[in-house]
Design a protein around this motif. Structure first.
Motif, PDB file in Angstrom:
ATOM      1  N   GLU A  59      48.225  53.961  45.250  1.00 45.37           N
ATOM      2  CA  GLU A  59      49.054  54.445  46.357  1.00 45.37           C
ATOM      3  C   GLU A  59      48.366  55.643  46.984  1.00 45.37           C
ATOM      4  OE1 GLU A  59      53.099  55.702  45.474  1.00 45.37           O
ATOM      5  OE2 GLU A  59      53.479  56.160  47.595  1.00 45.37           O
ATOM      6  N   ASN A 118      52.168  55.097  52.620  1.00 41.29           N
ATOM      7  CA  ASN A 118      53.547  55.461  52.972  1.00 41.29           C
ATOM      8  C   ASN A 118      53.696  55.590  54.478  1.00 41.29           C
ATOM      9  OD1 ASN A 118      54.967  56.089  50.286  1.00 41.29           O
ATOM     10  ND2 ASN A 118      53.005  57.166  50.113  1.00 41.29           N
ATOM     11  N   GLU A 150      54.413  51.074  52.487  1.00 42.87           N
ATOM     12  CA  GLU A 150      55.620  51.491  51.769  1.00 42.87           C
ATOM     13  C   GLU A 150      56.596  52.135  52.729  1.00 42.87           C
ATOM     14  OE1 GLU A 150      54.992  53.764  48.203  1.00 42.87           O
ATOM     15  OE2 GLU A 150      53.847  52.119  47.322  1.00 42.87           O
ATOM     16  N   ASP A 180      60.166  51.654  49.014  1.00 42.55           N
ATOM     17  CA  ASP A 180      59.934  52.840  48.188  1.00 42.55           C
ATOM     18  C   ASP A 180      61.269  53.445  47.758  1.00 42.55           C
ATOM     19  OD1 ASP A 180      58.459  54.821  46.995  1.00 42.55           O
ATOM     20  OD2 ASP A 180      57.374  55.362  48.822  1.00 42.55           O
ATOM     21  N   LYS A 201      60.060  49.406  44.693  1.00 47.50           N
ATOM     22  CA  LYS A 201      59.594  50.479  43.827  1.00 47.50           C
ATOM     23  C   LYS A 201      60.819  51.194  43.251  1.00 47.50           C
ATOM     24  CE  LYS A 201      55.644  52.393  44.412  1.00 47.50           C
ATOM     25  NZ  LYS A 201      54.458  53.174  44.878  1.00 47.50           N
ATOM     26  N   GLU A 237      58.215  53.705  39.276  1.00 43.84           N
ATOM     27  CA  GLU A 237      57.563  54.967  39.672  1.00 43.84           C
ATOM     28  C   GLU A 237      57.818  56.034  38.615  1.00 43.84           C
ATOM     29  OE1 GLU A 237      57.701  55.593  44.294  1.00 43.84           O
ATOM     30  OE2 GLU A 237      59.707  55.845  43.494  1.00 43.84           O
TER      31      GLU A 237
HETATM   32 MG    MG Z   1      55.412  55.715  48.161  1.00 43.00          MG
END
Ligand code: MG
Ligand code: C2E
Ligand code: MG
Ligand code: MG
Length: 280
Positions: A59, A118, A150, A180, A201, A237
Motif C-alpha cells: 500500500e 489511497n 483504495e 478501506d 479492508k 489492517e
Molecule cells: Mg488505505
C-alpha cells in the motif's frame, strides 16, 4: 434557551481552541508549499497472503516532511487538504509518483507485486478522475492489474454519479477497488452489490482487540464471512501481534497488513522482500 447554551460559543474562543485553530492555519499554510518544496514522498507497506504467507502487494502511503513543522502525519494533514481543496494537486502528485514507481519496478519483467493507492472522496468526486489516472497509466506503460485504488465508505455516503462513473471506468480497465477502513463508515451496504468492489479492508480498530475482545472478534469474523460470500477478498489492517494473525489465519482471512509483518518502507526496500514470506 438556557443560560448554559448562550454561554456555549464563548468556549470556542478559549485558549486551547484558539491554539488548535492556530495550528490548523499553520499546517494549512505550510502545506501550500509542500508540493513545490519537494517535501512529499511515499512509503510502501507490504501486504501478505495469509494462505501462502507471501508478499503479494504493497500500500502506498503519503508522507510529509515539513522543514518548519517536522514530520506531519497524513491523518493530520489529509483532512485539511480535503477541506482546502489542496488534496486535488496533492492527489495528482501521489498518482504520478506511484505510477512512476510502478514503472521502475516493472522494468523487471517478472514484477507481480500490486500497489494500492489511497484516493480521497474529494478526488473521486471529480468527473475526470478515472480518465486522468488511466492516461497516467497508459503513458507510464504500467500493467493496469498491478494498480489498486483504495476508497473509504465516505466516498459512497451520498449517491454521486461522478464517483460511480469513475469506479466503473477503473474497473473496466482491470483496476481493482478496495474499500478501506471497512465497517467504520455510515453508508448502506447496498453499494457492495452495485459497485465493482474487489476487497474489503478490515479496519484496524476491529483487528486491535483480537482475539480477546469479543466485539472486535465478532465483527472481524462477520466481515470475513460476508466478504467471502460476496466473492470479495479481505485485508486485515493493523496486524501487530501473533495472536491476531492466528485468529485471522484461523478464520481464513485472505490478506494481512501490519507492523507484525512490516512497517511502511522506502521503495528501494520493496524489491528485496519479494519472494519472502511470513510464517503462518
Ligand atoms: Mg488505505
Ligand atoms: P489507511 O489507508 O487506512 O492506511 C493504513 C494506516 O495504518 C497507515 O497510516 C499505516 O501506516 C497504518 N498502519 C499499518 N499497519 C499498522 C499497524 O500494525 N499498527 C498501527 N498502529 N498502524 C498501522 P498512515 O500512513 O499514517 O496513513 C493514515 C491514513 O492517511 C491512511 O489510512 C489514509 O486514509 C490516509 N492516507 C495515507 N496516504 C494517503 C494518500 O496518498 N492519499 C490519500 N487520499 N490518503 C492517504
Ligand atoms: Mg485503512
Ligand atoms: Mg485509515
Amino acid at each position: 434557551v438556557s443560560p448554559e447554551s448562550l454561554a456555549e460559543p464563548v468556549h470556542y474562543f478559549d485558549l486551547a481552541h484558539s491554539d488548535a485553530f492556530a495550528e490548523i492555519l499553520k499546517i494549512e499554510s505550510c502545506l501550500k508549499g509542500a508540493l513545490a518544496g519537494d517535501e512529499l514522498y511515499m512509503l510502501y507497506q507490504p501486504i501478505f497472503s495469509l494462505s501462502t504467507g507471501r508478499m503479494t502487494g504493497v500500500e502506498a502511503l503519503l508522507r510529509w516532511r515539513c522543514p518548519e513543522l517536522g514530520q506531519v502525519s497524513p491523518d493530520r494533514f489529509i483532512p485539511l487538504a480535503e477541506q482546502s481543496g489542496l488534496i486535488v494537486p496533492i492527489g495528482r502528485w501521489v498518482r504520478e509518483e506511484v505510477c512512476r514507481q510502478l514503472q521502475v519496478w516493472c522494468s523487471d519483467p517478472d514484477w507481480d507485486i500490486t500497489v494500492a493507492m489511497n484516493v480521497s472522496p474529494v478526488e473521486l468526486a471529480q468527473p475526470t478522475f478515472a480518465e486522468e489516472l488511466l492516461d497516467q497509466l497508459t503513458s507510464s506503460q504500467v500493467p493496469e492489474q498491478l494498480l489498486r485504488v483504495e476508497i473509504t465508505e465516505h466516498s459512497l455516503v451520498r449517491d454521486n454519479e461522478a464517483v460511480e462513473q469513475n469506479l466503473v471506468q477503473l474497473k473496466a480497465r482491470d483496476i481493482e477497488i478496495n474499500i478501506d477502513d471497512f465497517g467504520t463508515g455510515y453508508s448502506s451496504l447496498s453499494y457492495l452489490r452495485r459497485l465493482p468492489v474487489s476487497s474489503l479492508k478490515i479496519d484496524r480498530s476491529f483487528v486491535d482487540g483480537l482475539p480477546a475482545r469479543e466485539d472486535g472478534a465478532t465483527i472481524t469474523r462477520t466481515i470475513i464471512e460476508m466478504a467471502r460470500a460476496l466473492g470479495l477478498d479481505q485485508v486485515a489492517e493493523g496486524v501487530e501481534k501473533p495472536e491476531q494473525l492466528a485468529f485471522l489465519h484461523g478464520h481464513q482471512c485472505t490478506y494481512g497488513q501490519g507492523f507484525l509483518f512490516s512497517r511502511p518502507l522506502p521503495p528501494e526496500q520493496i524489491p528485496g522482500l519479494r519472494g519472502r514470506g511470513v510464517v503462518l
